[in-house]
Design a protein around this motif. Structure first.
Motif, PDB file in Angstrom:
ATOM      1  N   VAL A   1       0.835  -1.206   0.000  1.00 29.23           N
ATOM      2  CA  VAL A   1       0.000   0.000   0.000  1.00 29.23           C
ATOM      3  C   VAL A   1       0.869   1.255   0.000  1.00 29.23           C
ATOM      4  N   ASN A   2       1.884   1.260   0.832  1.00 28.82           N
ATOM      5  CA  ASN A   2       2.755   2.435   0.917  1.00 28.82           C
ATOM      6  C   ASN A   2       3.467   2.705  -0.402  1.00 28.82           C
ATOM      7  N   LYS A   3       3.941   1.643  -1.050  1.00 26.58           N
ATOM      8  CA  LYS A   3       4.629   1.791  -2.337  1.00 26.58           C
ATOM      9  C   LYS A   3       3.716   2.437  -3.377  1.00 26.58           C
ATOM     10  N   GLU A   4       2.460   2.021  -3.401  1.00 26.56           N
ATOM     11  CA  GLU A   4       1.508   2.554  -4.373  1.00 26.56           C
ATOM     12  C   GLU A   4       1.146   4.007  -4.076  1.00 26.56           C
ATOM     13  N   ILE A   5       0.804   4.296  -2.821  1.00 28.08           N
ATOM     14  CA  ILE A   5       0.355   5.650  -2.473  1.00 28.08           C
ATOM     15  C   ILE A   5       1.486   6.656  -2.611  1.00 28.08           C
ATOM     16  N   THR A   6       2.718   6.236  -2.329  1.00 27.25           N
ATOM     17  CA  THR A   6       3.861   7.137  -2.457  1.00 27.25           C
ATOM     18  C   THR A   6       3.970   7.683  -3.881  1.00 27.25           C
ATOM     19  N   THR A   7       3.696   6.841  -4.877  1.00 27.74           N
ATOM     20  CA  THR A   7       3.747   7.308  -6.267  1.00 27.74           C
ATOM     21  C   THR A   7       2.611   8.288  -6.574  1.00 27.74           C
ATOM     22  N   TRP A   8       1.494   8.152  -5.858  1.00 26.10           N
ATOM     23  CA  TRP A   8       0.365   9.058  -6.094  1.00 26.10           C
ATOM     24  C   TRP A   8       0.661  10.469  -5.589  1.00 26.10           C
ATOM     25  N   VAL A   9       1.281  10.570  -4.436  1.00 27.61           N
ATOM     26  CA  VAL A   9       1.387  11.870  -3.761  1.00 27.61           C
ATOM     27  C   VAL A   9       2.759  12.532  -3.900  1.00 27.61           C
ATOM     28  N   GLU A  10       3.716  11.861  -4.539  1.00 30.59           N
ATOM     29  CA  GLU A  10       5.087  12.380  -4.536  1.00 30.59           C
ATOM     30  C   GLU A  10       5.216  13.762  -5.179  1.00 30.59           C
TER      31      GLU A  10
ATOM     32  N   CYS B   1       2.100   5.368   9.820  1.00 27.16           N
ATOM     33  CA  CYS B   1       3.095   6.290   9.291  1.00 27.16           C
ATOM     34  C   CYS B   1       2.366   7.491   8.694  1.00 27.16           C
ATOM     35  N   VAL B   2       3.106   8.404   8.105  1.00 28.80           N
ATOM     36  CA  VAL B   2       2.519   9.600   7.490  1.00 28.80           C
ATOM     37  C   VAL B   2       2.641   9.480   5.976  1.00 28.80           C
ATOM     38  N   LEU B   3       1.499   9.475   5.305  1.00 30.28           N
ATOM     39  CA  LEU B   3       1.480   9.353   3.839  1.00 30.28           C
ATOM     40  C   LEU B   3       1.764  10.688   3.155  1.00 30.28           C
ATOM     41  N   PHE B   4       1.178  11.748   3.708  1.00 25.86           N
ATOM     42  CA  PHE B   4       1.374  13.068   3.116  1.00 25.86           C
ATOM     43  C   PHE B   4       1.575  14.085   4.224  1.00 25.86           C
ATOM     44  N   PRO B   5       2.708  14.798   4.227  1.00 23.28           N
ATOM     45  CA  PRO B   5       3.860  14.593   3.340  1.00 23.28           C
ATOM     46  C   PRO B   5       4.500  13.238   3.589  1.00 23.28           C
ATOM     47  N   PRO B   6       5.150  12.664   2.571  1.00 21.91           N
ATOM     48  CA  PRO B   6       5.641  11.282   2.687  1.00 21.91           C
ATOM     49  C   PRO B   6       6.695  11.126   3.777  1.00 21.91           C
TER      50      PRO B   6
END
Length: 205
Positions: A66-75, A152-157
């Motif tokens: 999940v983290n790998k996928e969402i990181t690409t969305w919000v980077e 963890c914190v998704l945004f900011p990564p």
């Protein structure tokens, strides 16, 4: 003597400028070597089915996927509003990731994916205490959701930090690379100071 005074002033100014440069290079959001969670942030919390080794391993696999996928969305996003709307619109993709992992691992657990204000426990990370409360987050509940959680914190990564344990995640290689650099910088600083002492000793002797 006037010339010696001017040289002395020039060197002092150089040292002040060098020290200012060191402090100016500290990353934004970092204080005393610790990363701080901004007031506006979107988190990810995953509740394992239980504390069994199998359920905790499953939680970590889903975390990574999940983290790998969402990181690409919000980077490339700079606005929390944009991050919020994007995540809301793609919750079904997160559900698909969870379902695929459960099927791949032959684990017939139920699961639930929600987005909104989620209860978080108090956690101590380094010198920073993150108080319990409700925070905007994606909540993934696996099975009964009675096991230890991870967040963890998704945004900011900031998901390279494991705030659930207060330990850094996957940063061992980075630390190995940075340590020699720090030692080298300290050595250079010592050599510069030694040179200055020798210079003034010879200058005024």
């Amino acid at each position: 003597m006037k010339k010696q005074t001017m040289i002395f002033i020039y060197i002092v100014l150089m040292l002040i400028g060098a020290n200012a440069g060191v402090f100016a290079n500290k990353p934004e959001g970092q204080a005393n070597g610790q990363l701080m969670i901004p007031d506006e942030a979107i988190r990810l919390r995953i509740l394992a089915n239980s504390d069994s080794e199998k359920d905790q391993k499953l939680k970590r696999i889903i975390r990574d996927e999940v983290n790998k996928e969402i990181t690409t969305w919000v980077e490339d996003l700079t606005s929390i509003e944009d991050a919020r709307e994007l995540i809301k619109s793609r919750l079904d993709e997160i559900e698909e990731i969870v379902a695929e992992v459960l099927e791949r691992e032959n684990s017939p657990q139920d699961y639930n994916v929600d987005f909104g204000n989620v209860d978080f426990p108090t956690k101590l990370y380094g010198k920073f205490l993150y108080p319990a409360g409700q925070y905007e987050a994606i909540l993934i509940t696996l099975g009964e959701g009675n096991g230890s959680n991870w967040w963890c914190v998704l945004f900011p990564p900031l998901c390279f930090l494991d705030f659930s344990n207060g330990e850094a995640v996957d940063t061992s290689e980075k630390e190995k690379e940075e340590k020699p650099k720090v030692e080298e910088e300290k050595k250079e600083e010592t050599e510069v100071k030694f040179f200055i002492v020798e210079f003034f000793t010879s200058l005024f002797s």
